[in-house]
Design a protein around this motif. Structure first.
Motif, PDB file in Angstrom:
ATOM      1  N   PHE A 642       0.839  -1.185   0.000  1.00  0.00           N
ATOM      2  CA  PHE A 642       0.000   0.000   0.000  1.00  0.00           C
ATOM      3  C   PHE A 642       0.884   1.247   0.000  1.00  0.00           C
ATOM      4  N   GLY A 643       0.355   2.314  -0.548  1.00  0.00           N
ATOM      5  CA  GLY A 643       1.096   3.564  -0.570  1.00  0.00           C
ATOM      6  C   GLY A 643       0.167   4.743  -0.436  1.00  0.00           C
ATOM      7  N   GLY A 644       0.726   5.865   0.026  1.00  0.00           N
ATOM      8  CA  GLY A 644      -0.082   7.064   0.150  1.00  0.00           C
ATOM      9  C   GLY A 644       0.518   8.043   1.128  1.00  0.00           C
ATOM     10  N   ASN A 645      -0.200   9.096   1.380  1.00  0.00           N
ATOM     11  CA  ASN A 645       0.252  10.175   2.258  1.00  0.00           C
ATOM     12  C   ASN A 645      -0.879  10.533   3.202  1.00  0.00           C
ATOM     13  N   PHE A 646      -0.717  10.223   4.467  1.00  0.00           N
ATOM     14  CA  PHE A 646      -1.769  10.514   5.437  1.00  0.00           C
ATOM     15  C   PHE A 646      -1.930  12.010   5.682  1.00  0.00           C
ATOM     16  N   ARG A 647      -0.945  12.799   5.249  1.00  0.00           N
ATOM     17  CA  ARG A 647      -1.084  14.244   5.399  1.00  0.00           C
ATOM     18  C   ARG A 647      -2.163  14.799   4.476  1.00  0.00           C
ATOM     19  N   GLN A 648      -2.529  14.031   3.451  1.00  0.00           N
ATOM     20  CA  GLN A 648      -3.566  14.491   2.532  1.00  0.00           C
ATOM     21  C   GLN A 648      -4.969  14.294   3.088  1.00  0.00           C
ATOM     22  N   ILE A 649      -5.086  13.584   4.193  1.00  0.00           N
ATOM     23  CA  ILE A 649      -6.387  13.359   4.804  1.00  0.00           C
ATOM     24  C   ILE A 649      -6.744  14.568   5.660  1.00  0.00           C
ATOM     25  N   LEU A 650      -7.915  15.132   5.434  1.00  0.00           N
ATOM     26  CA  LEU A 650      -8.351  16.289   6.199  1.00  0.00           C
ATOM     27  C   LEU A 650      -8.573  15.918   7.657  1.00  0.00           C
ATOM     28  N   PRO A 651      -8.228  16.811   8.598  1.00  0.00           N
ATOM     29  CA  PRO A 651      -8.414  16.494  10.020  1.00  0.00           C
ATOM     30  C   PRO A 651      -9.884  16.426  10.390  1.00  0.00           C
ATOM     31  N   VAL A 652     -10.170  15.652  11.430  1.00  0.00           N
ATOM     32  CA  VAL A 652     -11.529  15.545  11.958  1.00  0.00           C
ATOM     33  C   VAL A 652     -11.688  16.552  13.083  1.00  0.00           C
ATOM     34  N   ILE A 653     -12.504  17.556  12.879  1.00  0.00           N
ATOM     35  CA  ILE A 653     -12.758  18.596  13.872  1.00  0.00           C
ATOM     36  C   ILE A 653     -14.233  18.529  14.253  1.00  0.00           C
ATOM     37  N   GLN A 654     -14.492  18.165  15.483  1.00  0.00           N
ATOM     38  CA  GLN A 654     -15.877  18.016  15.920  1.00  0.00           C
ATOM     39  C   GLN A 654     -16.605  19.350  15.810  1.00  0.00           C
ATOM     40  N   ARG A 655     -17.767  19.291  15.152  1.00  0.00           N
ATOM     41  CA  ARG A 655     -18.633  20.451  14.959  1.00  0.00           C
ATOM     42  C   ARG A 655     -17.937  21.581  14.203  1.00  0.00           C
ATOM     43  N   GLY A 656     -16.883  21.247  13.469  1.00  0.00           N
ATOM     44  CA  GLY A 656     -16.175  22.262  12.709  1.00  0.00           C
ATOM     45  C   GLY A 656     -16.859  22.541  11.388  1.00  0.00           C
TER      46      GLY A 656
END
Length: 662
Positions: A642-656
């Protein structure tokens, strides 16, 4: 319900305006208060009712110190005490909801160690658009012991869970053919059962009964108090009824069960054979007068005035004969056998598709024939073939073989030229039959890129192997259609310019490939770290040895950077609507299974962009179909990078909101 303060109407010092959206409702809390807290709301009707008046007064007096102690009682002769006491008696006498809470109190007092749940179910006998005072007959309460319910539910789920390796399902015809071929072991037959659609409350149960998030939203409308009920009707081709069995059973014992022919669909035709009165009813009309008895596997005449509407299960147009049988069943009345189903005006047709044409239920594809012929005036034959494949994959054609016959010249004009480019020979001479089969082979290659084959299209001709040197499995042949010497030269060139970290990754993966042990790796790196260069080097190294490599990615754009790249959904037939129990849409024994067994390396780029259910579905599928069986190894023992960049995943911000997240 949602709401907000609207300052546009009153922005001064007066009372604010609160704008409401949606339906107003109240979320009920637990029947008992939390530890060291006073009861409130519905808890006042159930908890510590000996001091209920004091509890109610304390719940509305914010100045008093909140405490669960009752050392100091309220004055029973005060106006407040007497007023609350009288209101309590009035509610106990006339309010049906209060009576249900009191019943819960009595049950809790008699069973203090049990967990109690109170569920209020309202039935509407009056106009749903107008408010009406509730009556006792309109409110029913269900109070049940949660522990008892969960025990039953747990037993049902455990049975399904622990019988996963021992429950398979397969069509009767496949089992019968296996018996004729001398197969005794049923282990390799059929598909696994995850959670059957008969499990009440399961995902497949909800889908089969048309209950999803959208329909649940409609429960507040009056339409859900209407009748009649809807009954789902199953059907199948001749000898294609599904049979559930244990892999440890002998195939001969499975096919000889007395209930093998007891399907809902076959019982309907049997009922038509001896009852002339019901032959005027179609399959969907049959439940209006008859009821399906699941235990005895027979249709019995309806004894009540309540009628049920029949609905036939949905079938994709790609299902071929099953799809046309479904169309036919909505029109035909009173068939007694499968041959009768294919009979139109005294003529017995070879297929349900032809019978549908005879009844005028299908178009003749004339508009598509004209479209391809018109395209031939300004486009190449290669483009016409691509258009033909597009029409097939989009399920636009009713008779693809007829369209191909009518537009054959449009597809075959450049076949000799293309063949000359492939073999490097000028002035190639080919017989008409050779051109015909070459044309079919090029259409086949285009279909394979879309996950289809000519063998899956009814009545479509197949290319002859004596004209084209291809193996029987065109999927494997397509993946092996490389020049080993050219790939070896490319591999040597790419390997020579790998940096230290890239060589380390290359050596680890190639070591697993050479040892045939299988393994799972993840290559993490942000954009520009040349992950694609590593994929290209590994692919060239393994393909130069005559092995199969899958290059897949999570998105179509990412596949453009990979050698012979495909999306993961296309390669592994991953369903679009996934859940925690999903499997890939791959039938055991077909060409796709053989190709997956042949694969030596799977490269999956942009992996963090996909939901975990995708990987779980592929894992379960590979464990089932990879031979020898490796159910204890992830992904059936295949080597996967597998390959990829976890920095490309948007953060989870509650109620953001969007600005907070992006």
């Amino acid at each position: 319900m949602s709401g907000k303060t609207d300052h546009a109407i009153n922005s001064g010092s007066g009372p604010y305006v609160y704008r409401m959206h949606g339906q107003n409702y109240h979320i009920a809390c637990s029947l008992l208060p939390e530890e060291c807290k006073l009861p409130k709301f519905c808890q006042l009707y159930i908890y510590d009712t000996d001091h209920e008046v004091d509890n109610r007064l304390n719940a509305h007096d914010s100045k008093k110190k909140k405490s669960t102690s009752h050392n100091s009682m309220g004055n029973p002769f005060s106006l407040e005490f007497l007023t609350v006491h009288e209101l309590m008696g009035l509610l106990d006498f006339i309010n049906p909801l209060v009576k249900q809470f009191r019943m819960a109190r009595d049950l809790l007092e008699s069973n203090p160690t049990e967990r109690i749940r109170l569920k209020l179910i309202g039935t509407r006998e009056k106009d749903g658009t107008q408010y009406n005072l509730l009556t006792t007959s309109e409110v029913a309460a269900l109070i049940f012991l949660v522990d008892s319910y969960t025990v039953v539910e747990k037993d049902r789920l455990n049975y399904i869970r622990f019988n996963q390796p021992t429950l398979h399902v397969a069509p009767y015809r496949d089992l019968a053919e296996a018996t004729q071929e001398g197969t005794e072991d049923a282990f390799a037959m059929g598909n696994r059962i995850i959670i059957s659609s008969s499990f009440t409350g399961g995902i497949r149960y909800m889908q089969q009964n048309y209950l999803d998030a959208m329909t649940l939203r409609l429960f507040r409308y009056d339409i859900h108090y209407r009748t009649p009920p809807v009954e789902i009707l199953s059907f199948h081709l001749q000898d294609k009824q599904l049979v559930v069995f244990k892999p440890s059973q002998r195939v001969t014992n499975v096919v000889s069960k007395p209930t093998i022919d007891a399907s809902q669909f076959l019982a309907w035709m049997e009922c038509n054979s001896y009852n002339e009165k019901v032959r005027e009813l179609s399959y969907v009309e049959f439940p209006t007068q008859y009821v399906w008895n699941e235990s005895d596997k027979v249709w019995t005449r309806r004894k009540t005035k309540t009628k049920s509407l029949g609905r036939i299960n949905h079938v994709s147009p790609k299902s071929s004969d099953v799809y046309y049988l479904r169309i036919f069943l909505n029109k035909v009345e009173g068939p007694t056998c499968y041959e009768h189903l294919r009979t139109v005006n005294g003529t017995v047709y070879d297929s349900y598709k032809d019978a549908c044409y005879a009844l005028g239920l299908l178009d003749d594809d004339r508009e598509y024939i004209y479209s391809i012929q018109e395209t031939d005036h300004w486009a190449t034959a290669c483009f016409c073939r691509s258009l033909f494949v597009m029409l097939i994959t989009s399920d636009s054609l009713s008779r693809p073989h007829h369209v191909f016959k009518e537009t054959y010249n449009c597809h075959s004009d450049d076949v000799i030229h293309v063949r000359e480019q492939e073999i490097g020979v000028k002035g190639l001479k080919q017989k008409p039959e050779a051109i015909y089969h070459l044309t079919l082979s090029y259409i086949e290659k285009s279909l394979l890129r879309c996950g289809l084959s000519l063998k899956q299209i009814p009545n479509m001709p197949l290319h002859d192997q004596k004209y084209i040197q291809d193996s029987c499995n065109m999927l494997i042949q397509y993946e092996l259609n490389y020049d080993p010497s050219s790939l070896e030269s490319e591999h040597q060139q790419l390997h020579s310019i790998l940096n230290v970290e890239q060589k380390n990754i290359y050596d680890i993966v190639m070591n697993e490939f050479n040892n045939k042990k299988g393994g799972i790796f993840f290559l993490h790196g942000y954009g520009g770290t040349r992950k694609t260069f590593v994929w290209k080097t590994l692919s060239a190294a393994i393909r130069s040895k005559g092995e199969v490599v899958f290059n897949v990615a999570s998105s179509g754009i990412a596949t453009l950077l990979l050698s012979s790249g495909r999306t993961a959904h296309s390669r592994f037939h991953i369903p679009l609507n996934l859940n925690e129990n999903s499997l890939c849409s791959i039938t055991p024994g077909n060409d796709v299974v053989a190709l997956l067994n042949k694969a030596s390396l799977i490269i999956w780029d942009e992996a963090p962009m996909m939901h975990r259910h995708c990987f779980e579905a592929v894992d379960r599928t590979l464990r089932d179909i990879i031979l020898p069986k490796n159910n204890d190894k992830p992904f059936g023992g295949k080597t996967i990078v597998f390959g990829g960049n976890f920095r490309q995943i948007l953060p989870v911000i509650q109620r953001g909101n969007r600005s907070d997240i992006v």
